[in-house]
Design an enzyme around this catalytic site. Structure first.
Site, PDB file in Angstrom:
ATOM      1  N   ASN A  90      33.080  52.379  74.568  1.00  0.00           N
ATOM      2  CA  ASN A  90      33.514  53.705  75.015  1.00  0.00           C
ATOM      3  C   ASN A  90      32.346  54.558  75.517  1.00  0.00           C
ATOM      4  O   ASN A  90      32.403  55.783  75.460  1.00  0.00           O
ATOM      5  CB  ASN A  90      34.242  54.461  73.899  1.00  0.00           C
ATOM      6  CG  ASN A  90      35.604  53.878  73.620  1.00  0.00           C
ATOM      7  OD1 ASN A  90      35.740  52.987  72.778  1.00  0.00           O
ATOM      8  ND2 ASN A  90      36.619  54.342  74.312  1.00  0.00           N
ATOM      9  N   HIS A 118      27.042  66.986  88.489  1.00  0.00           N
ATOM     10  CA  HIS A 118      27.801  67.413  89.659  1.00  0.00           C
ATOM     11  C   HIS A 118      27.304  68.781  90.109  1.00  0.00           C
ATOM     12  O   HIS A 118      27.066  69.673  89.295  1.00  0.00           O
ATOM     13  CB  HIS A 118      29.293  67.503  89.325  1.00  0.00           C
ATOM     14  CG  HIS A 118      29.938  66.169  89.148  1.00  0.00           C
ATOM     15  ND1 HIS A 118      30.263  65.361  90.205  1.00  0.00           N
ATOM     16  CD2 HIS A 118      30.330  65.508  88.038  1.00  0.00           C
ATOM     17  CE1 HIS A 118      30.828  64.249  89.758  1.00  0.00           C
ATOM     18  NE2 HIS A 118      30.873  64.314  88.435  1.00  0.00           N
ATOM     19  N   ALA A 166      24.368  62.077  65.642  1.00  0.00           N
ATOM     20  CA  ALA A 166      25.695  62.164  66.256  1.00  0.00           C
ATOM     21  C   ALA A 166      25.947  63.548  66.832  1.00  0.00           C
ATOM     22  O   ALA A 166      25.521  64.557  66.273  1.00  0.00           O
ATOM     23  CB  ALA A 166      26.761  61.827  65.219  1.00  0.00           C
ATOM     24  N   ARG A 189      12.454  65.679  62.248  1.00  0.00           N
ATOM     25  CA  ARG A 189      11.659  64.806  61.380  1.00  0.00           C
ATOM     26  C   ARG A 189      10.809  63.885  62.240  1.00  0.00           C
ATOM     27  O   ARG A 189      11.261  63.403  63.285  1.00  0.00           O
ATOM     28  CB  ARG A 189      12.569  63.990  60.484  1.00  0.00           C
ATOM     29  CG  ARG A 189      11.824  63.096  59.499  1.00  0.00           C
ATOM     30  CD  ARG A 189      12.778  62.332  58.620  1.00  0.00           C
ATOM     31  NE  ARG A 189      12.075  61.332  57.844  1.00  0.00           N
ATOM     32  CZ  ARG A 189      12.635  60.260  57.303  1.00  0.00           C
ATOM     33  NH1 ARG A 189      13.924  60.063  57.442  1.00  0.00           N
ATOM     34  NH2 ARG A 189      11.935  59.411  56.603  1.00  0.00           N
TER      35      ARG A 189
END
Length: 200
Positions: A90, A118, A166, A189
């Site tokens: 994905n 764009h 994430a 870190r």
């Protein structure tokens, strides 16, 4: 259905899925600029400009990914996926000029990497009709890990061994062997320095 029959069914399903992915990869390999040994792209996959895409050896690209090299008039390789890289699926890798993933890069699901955006400055003109702007090379260093839903913007360099948390949006360079999180991503870190270097 008894457990033995269930396990047999899943074994058959997994075997058929692996065989289809390998056959797809072998049959489509010659369409790419290069396609290394033991690399697998799991269908369904969206491909465009594949003759400007180079896939290294031992690469895994999970299903429902989109690999594109925009501007098919050029013969220059625009998208490079290094040896041993693993892309969970994905994910979108979109290159107008240069997107390079090093060796053994790890991408979680839904990662978006692009060397362009764009154009949108012309009022009254649909963004879709305004073409591309800010085309700047992107590179991901060897052994880096990008977590789920990470977005990497044009002009970014992510160093070797860096970890991007994430949902991060990477708009600036990230040094090697650091952890970056957030939107925009910032380094929180540094795990590349030795204990002696870190000592006061």
């Amino acid at each position: 259905m008894n457990p033995v029959a269930g396990r047999a069914f899943l074994f058959t399903y997994r075997s058929a899925t692996r065989a289809w992915a390998k056959a797809f990869s072998l049959l489509g390999a010659s369409a790419f600029a290069s396609f290394g040994h033991h690399s697998v792209i799991v269908p369904p996959v969206r491909l465009s400009g594949e003759r400007r895409i180079a896939v290294g050896s031992g690469v895994f690209i999970g299903s429902n990914s989109w690999l594109q090299a925009i501007g098919d008039h050029s013969s220059d390789v625009a998208l490079i996926v290094g040896d041993g890289t693993s892309i969970a699926g994905n994910s979108v890798l979109s290159a107008a000029s240069s997107v390079t993933l090093g060796r053994k890069v790890l991408l979680a699901r839904n990662v978006y990497i692009s060397d362009h955006i764009h154009a949108y400055a012309a009022s009254g003109v649909p963004v879709l009709d305004q073409g591309l702007t800010r085309v700047e090379p992107v590179s991901i260093g060897d052994g880096a890990w990008l977590g789920q839903n990470v977005v990497v913007c044009p002009g970014v360099r992510i160093g070797s061994g860096a970890v991007i948390g994430a949902n991060a949006v990477v708009v600036d360079d990230i040094p090697a062997f650091t952890l970056a999180v957030g939107a925009p991503a910032r380094v929180v870190r540094d795990f590349g320095r030795t204990a002696a270097e870190s000592a006061p």
